[in-house]
Design an enzyme around this catalytic site. Sequence first.
Site: not given
Ligand code: CDP
Ligand code: MG
Length: 136
Positions: A12, A52, A115, A118, A129
Amino acid sequence: MNDLEQTLSIIKPDAVERNLIEDIKSIFTKNNLVIKENKKIHITKEEAAEFYKVHQSKPFYDQLCAYLSSGPIVVMILEGKDAVLKNRKLMGATDPKNADENTIRKLYGISIDKNSVHGSDSIENAKKEIKFFFLN
Ligand code: CDP
Ligand code: MG
């Protein structure tokens, strides 16, 4: 035949900006994930919104799409045994605060939104994807 899988990984903007591309790639390759395809791109907010889409009802959706399109990213196809799960383990928990020691998000993540990486969360989503970034 065997459980060779492919998964999609994205480095990212926060990590690209901090010159962490090679450090993150080396974590994958040291753990027997082969980088089959790799490109540095800068996507539009509309493209991020499409990528997304599963999160479109979430309160963080708009910010998330703005963020992923805010600077260059590196998208990769990783291949290896149990690649989907292995990549998720190497990444660590979504919120770097909760990520295990030595995971990418623990080492490099700044916050839940910044973070650093992805990774696809299932074989089915990995296929979608990979198609999104490499097969169209
Ligand atoms: O990336 P991951 O699959 O671990 O998490 P996700 O639940 O699929 O969420 C996608 C992305 O959204 C995350 O990697 C975070 O960067 C963002 N996110 C966020 O900004 N705030 C949250 N409360 C949860 C997710
Ligand atoms: Mg995810």
